[in-house]
Each structure stands twice: as structure tokens, then as C-alpha cells.
Design an enzyme around this catalytic site. Structure first.
Site, PDB file in Angstrom:
ATOM      1  N   LYS A 254       0.831  -1.215   0.000  1.00  0.00           N
ATOM      2  CA  LYS A 254       0.000   0.000   0.000  1.00  0.00           C
ATOM      3  C   LYS A 254       0.864   1.264   0.000  1.00  0.00           C
ATOM      4  CE  LYS A 254      -2.315  -1.384   3.664  1.00  0.00           C
ATOM      5  NZ  LYS A 254      -1.744  -2.744   3.798  1.00  0.00           N
ATOM      6  N   VAL A 255       1.784   1.344   0.960  1.00  0.00           N
ATOM      7  CA  VAL A 255       2.600   2.559   1.053  1.00  0.00           C
ATOM      8  C   VAL A 255       3.541   2.658  -0.144  1.00  0.00           C
ATOM      9  CG1 VAL A 255       4.273   3.841   2.437  1.00  0.00           C
ATOM     10  CG2 VAL A 255       2.474   2.544   3.589  1.00  0.00           C
ATOM     11  N   ARG A 335      10.283  -0.016   9.089  1.00  0.00           N
ATOM     12  CA  ARG A 335      10.641  -0.412  10.450  1.00  0.00           C
ATOM     13  C   ARG A 335      12.153  -0.371  10.583  1.00  0.00           C
ATOM     14  NH1 ARG A 335       6.464   0.749  11.672  1.00  0.00           N
ATOM     15  NH2 ARG A 335       4.813  -0.380  12.752  1.00  0.00           N
ATOM     16  N   GLU A 364      13.242   2.270  19.777  1.00  0.00           N
ATOM     17  CA  GLU A 364      12.557   3.570  19.756  1.00  0.00           C
ATOM     18  C   GLU A 364      12.119   3.966  21.160  1.00  0.00           C
ATOM     19  OE1 GLU A 364       9.462   3.573  16.787  1.00  0.00           O
ATOM     20  OE2 GLU A 364      10.886   3.307  15.164  1.00  0.00           O
ATOM     21  N   HIS A 383       9.447   8.626  14.280  1.00  0.00           N
ATOM     22  CA  HIS A 383       8.349   7.742  13.869  1.00  0.00           C
ATOM     23  C   HIS A 383       7.062   8.554  13.618  1.00  0.00           C
ATOM     24  CE1 HIS A 383       6.912   3.302  14.163  1.00  0.00           C
ATOM     25  NE2 HIS A 383       6.168   3.982  13.295  1.00  0.00           N
TER      26      HIS A 383
END
Ligand SMILES: NC(=O)c1ccc[n+]([C@@H]2O[C@H](COP(=O)([O-])OP(=O)(O)OC[C@H]3O[C@@H](n4cnc5c(N)ncnc54)[C@H](O)[C@@H]3O)[C@@H](O)[C@H]2O)c1
Ligand SMILES: O=C(O)[C@H](O)COP(=O)(O)O
Length: 647
Positions: A254-255, A335, A364, A383
């Protein structure tokens, strides 16, 4: 004297961990879970609450529209920034949990929930922070919100790409520190990392440092920002052009696809590496799918858009960088773990990688001394890929609908650890799903010894081709029927296969295609249990297996065969099976005994080999006969054996 056996065991209702329990069908009235609802609803996994509202724990900030939606259905506990201990302490009071990427939903969380947690909603795409294996083992459905932040992530990828190519993140704070904020002797100075509004990136960090410390800090950290504050350095920040450059997308979902559309608009040559992406979708966007080697060796810019999995972990490593053109630029909004961060640092220091733009990190937030973050050729954001107002409202609504729907028992279209069955397929299969569970319950109660079964053969007979029948649901329901009556586990669509495997239950499926009209998805389902003794010999086939068969008639499940005897009884309430020598008067005798015991007969059928030969009588009853009534049935001379079964 007739040999007979009857069973009042095993118990079919189990204690619920709370007043809220899961069954596979919604309960329209507070009847025990083993009584089927009528009419059947189109449900997969249903949260049934007899009198309490479910509780949903929201562990990270969620858009207000989503919270409002949740509140219409449940008690909502918004507790942000919890420690793992806090989360584990709370979770046993919650039916659903909603998280973003900042909360690790570990095995410990599922164990601490003591069976109450039934849905985890990931308000976003990546589910690498949820232990899916543990969720499945605990029968907990995991749903995500896979679409609402796609555009935001793609826009962020483009923002990072363009900001990096034109040094915006470095040039902007340099100008601001000198021209706007000032940078006088010993005055505190703010260094803002800001990516221009045209690329939709807001701030990253605020550092308070003394001018006297600028050069020191810059030299020590390798970061050029502080040393350059207050300078109008037009020649230093000369960038690179995008037009005509090759952008490689690693992951074309999708991205990735949305990044491709936008990058093509910038005049870039876009290719992608994604072994699972359909070539026609890529072609439609004007993107060529290439091999991994070609992707590495041709990229001017390389942008990551794949999930973090065992295969993609550290896919950008020393080997990958060694294959790349000198001066390649890397963008990561997927990621952190898909890049070997130490290898990237080496590649930056050696000049193979000219620049990197990173939104995500292995850890993170990254530690303060993370050399990648501090590197002068690296720009970073915390993020922020999904962090636009629009995306967050969209994600909040998408996940709230998914979680509420799952708790209500509606089809979970975004289930991550359970089969997603299209609504129209489910509607068609619903009566067969109930039939499957009933046949499983019935078959296991025919096994002598209560030890359960080790192998089951399921035969689906249909006029439809094998590819037109999705049997996952049916298999799960048969498994539920076979396991629940003899154990304390709750089986649902999520954990059925896992539970079967764990208990060593082997399931073989066969599909037989009949000539006929493919209007109905199935003609009948047959179960055969091999290598077991039966407490009702009449249920054994010629091969010595317990065999039961059923079909759907007028929307209701019917038992149509027991062993070698054809019968026809609606699978409602409970069932008495009697084997006798066919002769006049038996039906009447059994009927009157049941009548005397105040047991209502809802269906009766006799299957016989031939007149006056052996026959199996199936009697559907609404109430459970007491021991005395059952004893009287067993004392009828012509009855060789009988069994009482709860469905
Ligand atoms: N930074 C953010 O805030 C942000 C926001 C949204 C999504 N994401 C991340 O972006 C990534 C992509 O999201 P999406 O919505 O496009 O997911 P998606 O599932 O639609 O697409 C992922 C693509 O990766 C491909 N893929 C899987 N394994 C691969 C492999 N070994 N090699 C190459 N390709 C492989 C799949 O075939 C699929 O086409 C995910 O990691 C997601 O978590 C990050
Ligand atoms: O996978 C995702 O959806 C993104 O990484 C967004 O994560 P977030 O919800 O923590 O912003």
C-alpha cells in the site's frame, strides 16, 4: 437384557473467567452456551455479555473520534505511558486492548490477562510489536487498521526523500539559529530540526547548547548542525536533483505503491523489489518489478516499505550496501529492524551511502548516543509516518470499528491472526458452520473413555469445485465441537488449528465434488473418527470408525447418518440414539417414557437396514431426561444400546 450405556458427562458448560465470555455464536438470550441461537446470526467469534459492558483499554493516544465510538459500546480506560508491569496488572480486567507502535504486547501480557483479553487492536499497520503466536495460543483476535495511514506514510516518505536531497533539515536550523533565534556569546541557543512545510514535516528536536560548545559538540558527534548555526551557507547545502534518478522501492504494497505514484510525478524512474506483489498492479502504475540484486545495484535512492519479518530483518546489511552504487541515498519509513544499523553507519562513513533519512529505528526512541542519529548525513524524525491529523482520526475510527465489531461478533475484516472470510461467503456458510460444530460435539461424545480423538477425517461433499469452498471456518468449528466437550479450553476461529495441533489431533480434509447444482455451498459433511472405541456400537461404520454425517435443511443442521444407518433428525437441543431390532411399538414406548419424564420430543427418526432388522432411532429432545427416565429407556427389551448426547 439389553446392553445399554448412557452418558451424562462430560460437562458442556465451563466456568467463564469473568462474567463476560466468548462463544462462537452470539447469544440472543441468556441460555447456556451449548444451546444454539435461533435464528443464526452472521457471526464468527462473538463476545457475549450477559449483563456487563466490555472494558477496552487504550494504551496509546488515539484520535478522539475513535474514543467516542468506543464509548458508545464499552467502558473505555485511556491509560497512556504505562510500564509493562502496569499493563500486565490492568489487562486481566480488560476485554480488548488498543495500542500503536509504542506498546509491546508480549506473551506476558496475554498470560497476565488470564483469558479475559479477547481482542488486541493495533491502531496502525505494523503488528511487529504484538506477539501474534501468543495471541493465537490464547485465542485472542488481533486486528489492525491497515489503510487509514497509508497516504500519511507515503507522504512522509516523499517528504524525507525531498528534504534529504535538498538538505532542508540541515539548512533550516542553520539559518534559523543565526537569523531568527540569534546566537550571541554565552546565550542559550535553540537548534531546531525542521523540515519545510511543503513536505509536511514538523519538528524533531530541541537542543539547548552554548555557542562555545557548538564546535566541540559538532566534532564529537559528527553532526554538522551545531557548528553551522547562524550561517547563510548557500554553497554548503547544494543538493541533488530527483528528476531522472532511479528510486528503488523495497516492498510494493500500500505505502510503496503510493510512494511510487508520487515519485513518478517528480520525474523519477521507479522500480520495485517485492516478490509477492502482482506484476499487473506494478505495471498499471508504471513500475517494473526487479530482482533483489538489480534493486541494490541500480538505486540512486532506495526507500523501504516492507513489514519487519524474519526474512526482511536487516535486509539492508553489509552485503547489500556492498552491491550499491556509491552515493546511494536511503529512506526508511517502514521499520528500523529492516536495516542493519551498524552496517548503515559503516556505509555512511565509507561514502557508499551519501545520505539517509530515517523515521524508524531498531530501538525507539533511539539511545542518545546513537551514532546514526547524530551522523551529519542522516536526517531523522521520531516515527512520524502516520502522524497527520487526518491519518490519526482515520486510524482511530478504523480500529475502533474493528475492535467493537470483533467484540460484537461481526466479521473481522482486518483480522491478522484469523482467517478473513468475506461477508457474503460467511452468510452462505453460516448454517454449515453450526452443523460442523454440532457434528464435532456429537462425534466426540460417542467415543468411549472420554480420552478424545487423535485423528478425524472430514469429508465435504459439494457440487462446487474444491476451490470454491473455503473450509477453514468449518474445520475450526469441527475442532471446537471435538475439543470443547472434553476439555476446559475455549476454542474459536483464532486458536482452533493451534489447539488441535497442541492436543495432537490430526485433521484430514477431503472434498468430493458431486454432479448437481452448485447453488448450495455444500451437500453434506461427514466426520470419521478412527482408532477409537465407541460407547454406541451403532455409530461404527463397516471399517470400525465412528461415522456421523449431516446436512443443512431449511437453514437448520440435520443429522443424516450414524454409522451405517441413515437417519434424519434436526440437531437442536439434545439427542438420544437407540439401537434396537425394528419392531412395532418401540417408538411409542420410548415416547411415553419421555413424556412421563416431562421431556419434550422435537424430532424423531428411525434408520434401519431392512424391516424387522436392526435399526437406529434418533430422538431429538428439548430437555435433558433425568437418570430414572434414561434407565427406563434402557430397560426396554428390544433396545440393544442407547446413548444420550448433549449438543
Ligand atoms: N513510519 C510509519 O509511521 C509507518 C506508517 C505506515 C506503515 N509503516 C510501515 O510501512 C511498511 C509497509 O506498510 P504497508 O501498509 O505498505 O504494508 P503492505 O502490507 O501493504 O505492504 C508491504 C509489502 O511488503 C512486501 N514484502 C513482504 N515481505 C517482503 C520481502 N521479503 N521483500 C520484499 N517485499 C516484501 C509485501 O509483499 C507487501 O507488498 C510496514 O512495515 C508498516 O509497518 C510505517
Ligand atoms: O505501522 C504503522 O502503522 C506505523 O508505523 C504507525 O505507527 P504509530 O501508530 O505508532 O504511529
Amino acid at each position: 437384557m439389553a446392553a445399554f450405556s448412557f452418558t451424562l458427562t462430560p460437562p458442556l458448560s465451563k466456568p467463564s473467567p469473568s462474567s463476560l465470555s466468548w462463544t462462537l455464536f452470539s447469544l440472543s438470550s441468556p441460555t447456556p452456551p451449548h444451546f444454539p441461537p435461533k435464528p443464526l446470526r452472521k457471526t464468527l467469534v462473538v463476545f457475549s455479555s450477559l449483563n456487563a459492558k466490555p472494558t477496552i483499554l487504550v494504551a496509546e493516544k488515539l484520535g478522539s473520534a475513535g474514543i467516542e465510538l468506543l464509548k458508545t459500546f464499552a467502558n473505555v480506560d485511556c491509560s497512556y505511558d504505562m510500564t509493562t508491569e502496569d499493563l500486565c496488572a490492568k489487562i486481566s480486567l480488560c476485554d480488548a486492548l488498543i495500542v500503536r507502535s509504542g506498546t509491546k504486547v508480549t506473551r506476558q501480557v496475554f498470560e497476565s490477562s488470564a483469558g479475559r483479553l479477547k481482542v488486541v487492536g493495533r491502531a496502525g499497520v505494523g503488528i511487529d510489536n504484538v506477539d501474534l503466536a501468543a495471541a493465537t495460543e490464547h485465542g485472542c483476535l488481533v486486528v489492525n487498521a491497515p489503510t487509514a495511514n497509508t497516504i500519511a506514510a507515503a507522504e512522509h516518505g516523499i517528504a524525507l526523500l525531498t528534504a534529504m536531497a535538498r538538505n532542508i533539515a540541515l539548512a533550516s536550523p542553520a539559518v534559523k539559529a543565526g537569523g531568527v533565534l540569534g546566537c550571541e556569546n554565552d546565550e542559550l541557543c535553540y537548534s531546531l530540526v525542521y523540515v519545510g512545510t511543503s513536505f509536511a514535516i514538523a519538528l524533531a528536536s530541541v537542543t539547548r547548547i552554548k555557542p562555545s560548545q557548538h564546535r566541540l559538540l559538532a566534532e564529537g558527534s559528527g553532526c554538522g548542525v551545531a557548528a553551522d548555526v547562524g550561517k547563510w551557507q548557500r554553497s554548503k547545502y547544494v543538493g541533488v536533483s530527483l528528476v531522472g534518478k532511479t528510486l528503488v522501492l523495497m516492498g510494493f504494497g500500500k505505502v510503496g505503491s503510493e510512494v511510487a505514484r508520487r515519485a513518478k510525478g517528480l520525474g523519477m524512474h521507479v522500480i520495485a523489489y517485492d516478490p509477492y506483489a502482482p506484476a499487473d498492479r506494478a505495471r498499471a502504475i508504471g513500475v517494473e518489478l526487479v530482482s533483489l540484486d538489480e534493486a541494490f545495484s541500480t538505486a540512486d535512492f532506495l526507500s523501504l516499505h516492507m513489514p519487519l519479518t524474519a526474512t526482511t530483518s536487516k535486509i539492508l546489511n553489509d552485503y547489500a550496501f556492498s552491491k550499491m552504487k556509491k552515493g546511494v541515498r536511503i529512506i526508511n519509513v517502514a521499520r528500523g529492524g529492516v536495516i542493519d544499523e551498524e552496517a548503515l553507519l559503516r556505509a555512511l562513513n565509507s561514502g557508499i551511502v551519501a545520505q539517509a533519512a530515517l523515521d524508524v529505528f531498531t530501538e525507539e526512541p533511539p539511545p542518545k548516543d546513537n551514532m546514526l542519529v547524530l551522523h551529519e548525513n542522516v536526517i531523522v524524525t521520531p516515527h512520524l509516518g502516520a502522524s497527520t491529523f487526518e491519518a490519526q482520526e482515520g486510524v482511530a475510527i478504523e480500529i475502533a470499528e474493528a475492535v467493537v465489531g470483533a467484540l460484537k461478533g461481526e466479521l473481522a475484516a482486518t483480522a491478522v491472526n484469523a482467517p478473513m472470510v468475506p461477508a457474503e461467503v460467511l452468510a452462505e456458510l453460516a448454517p454449515f458452520v453450526l452443523l460442523a460444530e454440532k457434528l464435532g460435539r456429537l462425534a466426540v461424545q460417542l467415543v468411549a473413555g472420554g480420552g478424545g480423538v487423535q485423528s478425524v477425517k472430514i469429508t465435504y461433499v459439494s457440487a462446487r469445485g474444491p476451490d470454491d469452498l473455503d473450509t477453514r471456518l468449518l474445520r475450526a468449528m469441527i475442532t471446537k465441537g471435538l475439543i470443547e466437550p472434553i476439555s476446559s479450553v475455549f476454542v474459536n476461529l483464532v486458536n482452533a488449528d493451534f489447539t488441535a495441533k497442541q492436543r495432537g489431533l490430526k485433521i484430514a480434509e477431503e472434498r468430493i465434488v458431486l454432479d448437481g447444482s452448485p447453488e448450495k455451498p455444500l451437500e453434506f459433511i461427514q466426520l470419521q473418527l478412527a482408532n477409537v472405541e465407541s460407547k454406541f456400537a451403532g455409530a461404527l461404520s463397516d471399517l470400525g470408525e465412528i461415522k456421523v454425517q449431516g446436512m443443512v435443511k431449511e437453514g437448520l443442521p440435520h443429522l443424516t447418518m450414524v454409522g451405517s444407518f441413515g437417519v434424519d433428525v434436526s440437531l437442536e437441543g439434545s439427542l438420544i440414539l437407540c439401537k434396537q431390532v425394528d419392531q412395532p411399538g418401540i417408538i411409542g414406548k420410548v415416547g411415553s417414557i419421555l413424556g412421563e419424564g416431562n421431556v419434550n420430543v422435537n424430532f424423531m427418526s428411525v434408520g434401519r437396514i431392512a424391516p424387522r432388522k436392526q435399526a437406529v432411532m434418533t430422538i431429538g429432545v428439548d430437555e435433558e431426561p433425568d437418570t430414572e427416565t434414561l434407565k427406563k429407556i434402557g430397560e426396554i427389551k428390544a433396545i440393544e444400546e442407547f446413548v444420550f448426547l448433549k449438543l
